[in-house]
Design a protein around this motif. Structure first.
Motif, mmCIF file in Angstrom:
data_model
loop_
_atom_site.group_PDB
_atom_site.id
_atom_site.type_symbol
_atom_site.label_atom_id
_atom_site.label_comp_id
_atom_site.label_asym_id
_atom_site.label_seq_id
_atom_site.Cartn_x
_atom_site.Cartn_y
_atom_site.Cartn_z
ATOM 1 N N VAL A 2 0.857 -1.175 0.000
ATOM 2 C CA VAL A 2 0.000 0.000 0.000
ATOM 3 C C VAL A 2 0.898 1.231 0.000
ATOM 4 O O VAL A 2 1.829 1.323 0.800
ATOM 5 N N LEU A 3 0.632 2.134 -0.942
ATOM 6 C CA LEU A 3 1.406 3.366 -0.998
ATOM 7 C C LEU A 3 0.696 4.456 -0.215
ATOM 8 O O LEU A 3 -0.491 4.708 -0.436
ATOM 9 N N MET A 4 1.408 5.086 0.704
ATOM 10 C CA MET A 4 0.848 6.211 1.456
ATOM 11 C C MET A 4 1.731 7.437 1.234
ATOM 12 O O MET A 4 2.933 7.372 1.427
ATOM 13 N N ARG A 5 1.092 8.507 0.836
ATOM 14 C CA ARG A 5 1.836 9.754 0.637
ATOM 15 C C ARG A 5 1.457 10.722 1.742
ATOM 16 O O ARG A 5 0.324 11.198 1.791
ATOM 17 N N PHE A 6 2.398 10.960 2.630
ATOM 18 C CA PHE A 6 2.143 11.841 3.771
ATOM 19 C C PHE A 6 2.588 13.261 3.442
ATOM 20 O O PHE A 6 3.637 13.469 2.847
ATOM 21 N N ARG A 7 1.796 14.195 3.852
ATOM 22 C CA ARG A 7 2.209 15.598 3.828
ATOM 23 C C ARG A 7 2.240 16.006 5.294
ATOM 24 O O ARG A 7 1.183 16.092 5.942
ATOM 25 N N HIS A 9 3.977 18.297 8.737
ATOM 26 C CA HIS A 9 4.628 19.541 9.138
ATOM 27 C C HIS A 9 5.823 19.226 10.017
ATOM 28 O O HIS A 9 5.700 18.543 11.025
ATOM 29 N N ARG A 11 8.476 20.782 12.498
ATOM 30 C CA ARG A 11 8.839 21.972 13.278
ATOM 31 C C ARG A 11 10.317 22.281 13.135
ATOM 32 O O ARG A 11 10.739 23.419 13.156
ATOM 33 N N HIS A 32 -5.617 -3.475 15.968
ATOM 34 C CA HIS A 32 -4.731 -2.832 16.932
ATOM 35 C C HIS A 32 -4.538 -3.727 18.143
ATOM 36 O O HIS A 32 -5.475 -4.379 18.595
ATOM 37 N N TRP A 38 5.781 -3.808 12.171
ATOM 38 C CA TRP A 38 6.509 -3.807 10.903
ATOM 39 C C TRP A 38 7.953 -3.410 11.143
ATOM 40 O O TRP A 38 8.223 -2.439 11.855
ATOM 41 N N ARG A 105 3.320 7.907 15.428
ATOM 42 C CA ARG A 105 2.001 8.275 15.958
ATOM 43 C C ARG A 105 0.902 7.956 14.955
ATOM 44 O O ARG A 105 -0.211 7.605 15.319
ATOM 45 N N MET A 106 1.235 8.108 13.668
ATOM 46 C CA MET A 106 0.204 7.871 12.645
ATOM 47 C C MET A 106 0.152 6.423 12.193
ATOM 48 O O MET A 106 -0.873 5.965 11.702
ATOM 49 N N LEU A 107 1.265 5.723 12.307
ATOM 50 C CA LEU A 107 1.330 4.307 11.926
ATOM 51 C C LEU A 107 1.803 3.507 13.136
ATOM 52 O O LEU A 107 2.994 3.199 13.269
ATOM 53 N N PRO A 108 0.867 3.168 14.020
ATOM 54 C CA PRO A 108 1.265 2.523 15.284
ATOM 55 C C PRO A 108 1.974 1.182 15.098
ATOM 56 O O PRO A 108 2.556 0.676 16.045
ATOM 57 N N LYS A 109 1.924 0.617 13.883
ATOM 58 C CA LYS A 109 2.554 -0.692 13.689
ATOM 59 C C LYS A 109 4.046 -0.601 13.356
ATOM 60 O O LYS A 109 4.719 -1.625 13.278
#
Lengths: 256, 229
Positions: A2-7, A9, A11, A32, A38, A105-109
């Motif tokens: 699965v391709l995920m494209r994150f945008r 921010h 700091r 979960h 992974w 945080r966004m991909l807990p695995k």
């Protein structure tokens, strides 16, 4: 996969930036909390490249997808060579500290274990992998550095200003940008040390620079990096070499 | 919010699909977010909602994760020709999203909202799979797909729903009687017919939209409070 494209921010960089990820799937995933995590390959592009490089120029999805528990993270390091630059932009800290925090945080695995996290790249990204692995050894269990010489040995005569922006003025051999120096210092310290897999194509025009780094790492007593150096016969400083090298590194790390 | 564009294979429709995911800015470890799925209109794609409404303004404040999904030309239902877009929406997608991201896997934290034919799809989703959602909303929904027959609608509605005469029998007719709360948001043009349709319904409320920014107004209203029964 699965391709995920994150945008996201950053700091540290004070900007919005792209991160692409290939994650296991698309089969239904365990829920979960169920025992699954992974392994993570943090994969760096070269000097003339961006986060899309590995997907566009290699079969990385096919190679990594064969395992089912390996995620590949493809950040955009711009022209930074992945370092905390002399002029202030902290790409090294972004790539090794902030980005993993944000993504986990966004991909807990994504595995938190150091030994499941590997930093790799080709050309400038290969140098960057050595720099990151040796500067932030607590973050990575292994380094796969390919087509990778030491910036301290590089010829910057045509890009003097760029060199100053990234690494500062003067000779770099006694600075934190010299990976041979970093390897010697870390190697004799009490800190954790990543496994290092290093190499280039036999026809790589900068093969001698790879070998200089090889000799420096081999000179560290006790082989603390379980160091392996490989030459890919007939290949140059090319995407064909990228693919051969990453295929080898992933097989080595996945144990098959 | 964090914006993630996902490309994945979907088993239901047996094709590759795109999903635009928005996650609240600072997911803390262990916390999982409620999920609102957004369905586009005929002739549009998954980006319609993000182009026509400032989603992040409302969703970030409410701490809701968003998934904007493609339905191609399916109206988000299982077609008579075997493409299971409805199963993808009601089962496969929420499961996938909760598997990848810190998103709640509980049905009571899942909502679906659509516009036009996507509104029909959202209502069909809760009509067919009320156990999978806490509620649904629709903006100017197509309430009776028999109106698509005999028009220049592409593809021929027969490829989605079969014969016009058998819509009810095949389960493509909306009954208006729902087991979870449903909100319908309409502009002036659609308001009267929707109100009339909802009179015989159950658990369905119709609200008038006042501005020309239909999607933003409806989305804001639904996310801020409309989801409560």
């Amino acid at each position: 996969m699965v391709l995920m494209r994150f945008r996201i921010h950053s700091r540290i960089l004070q900007m919005e930036t792209d991160v692409w990820a290939l994650v296991p799937g698309p089969e239904p995933l365990p829920k979960h909390g169920e025992a699954e995590s992974w392994k993570v390959l943090w994969l760096m592009h070269g000097g003339v490249g961006d986060h899309t490089f590995w997907l566009r120029h290699t079969a990385i999805e096919e190679i990594a997808g064969a395992y089912g528990n390996l995620a590949v993270i493809l950040p955009d390091a711009y022209g930074s060579s992945c370092v905390d630059t002399a002029s202030g932009a902290m790409f090294g800290t972004y790539l090794s500290k902030e980005l993993p925090t944000i993504l986990r945080r966004m991909l807990p695995k994504l595995s938190l274990k150091r030994e499941d996290n590997w930093i790799s790249g080709f050309s400038n990204g290969g140098y960057g992998s050595l720099y990151l692995g040796l500067t932030f050894p607590e973050s990575y269990g292994a380094v796969g550095a390919f087509g990778a010489g030491d910036k301290a040995d590089a010829d910057f005569t045509k890009i003097e200003q760029e060199k100053e922006r990234l690494f500062g003025k003067g000779d770099l051999h006694d600075t934190p940008y010299c990976v041979s120096k970093l390897a010697k210092e870390l190697g004799t310290s009490g800190r954790l040390k990543p496994i290092i897999c290093h190499g280039c194509g036999s026809e790589d025009p900068w093969r001698d620079m790879n070998e200089t780094v090889r000799d420096a790492i081999l000179s560290v007593p006790g082989d603390p990096y379980h160091y392996e150096f490989r030459i890919w016969e007939g290949l140059g400083h090319s995407s064909a070499c990228c693919e051969a090298a990453i295929r080898y590194f992933i097989q080595k790390m996945m144990g098959k | 919010m964090n914006w993630i564009q996902v490309q994945t294979f979907a088993q239901g429709p047996h094709t590759y699909v795109g999903i635009e995911v928005f996650l609240p800015q600072k997911p803390e470890s262990g916390e999982r977010y409620p999920l609102l799925m957004l369905l586009h209109d005929h002739g549009e794609d998954r980006t319609q909602w993000m182009r026509q409404a400032r989603l992040e303004r409302y969703a970030s404040r409410e701490g809701v994760a968003l998934a904007l999904i493609d339905g191609n030309q399916s109206c988000f239902v299982n077609s008579v020709t075997g493409y299971a877009w409805g199963d993808y929406l009601t089962k496969e997608l929420p499961e996938k999203l909760a598997g990848w991201f810190p998103i709640s896997e509980r049905a009571e934290d899942h909502w679906v909202m659509g516009v036009g034919t996507g509104g029909y799809g959202a209502l069909m989703a809760v009509q067919n799979a009320p156990d999978c959602f806490a509620g649904a909303a629709a903006v100017n929904p197509v309430l009776d797909v028999s109106c698509l027959y005999g028009t220049d609608y592409e593809p021929n509605p027969g490829y989605i729903f079969g014969e016009k005469e058998s819509l009810e029998e095949k389960g493509y007719a909306l009954t208006g009687r729902f087991q979870v709360p449903v909100r319908i948001y309409c502009d002036q043009e659609h308001l009267e017919s929707a109100r009339k349709w909802a009179e015989k319904g159950q658990q369905v409320k119709v609200e008038a939209l006042k501005t020309e920014d239909l999607l933003e107004e409806a989305f804001g209203a639904y996310v801020r409070g409309g989801r409560e029964a």
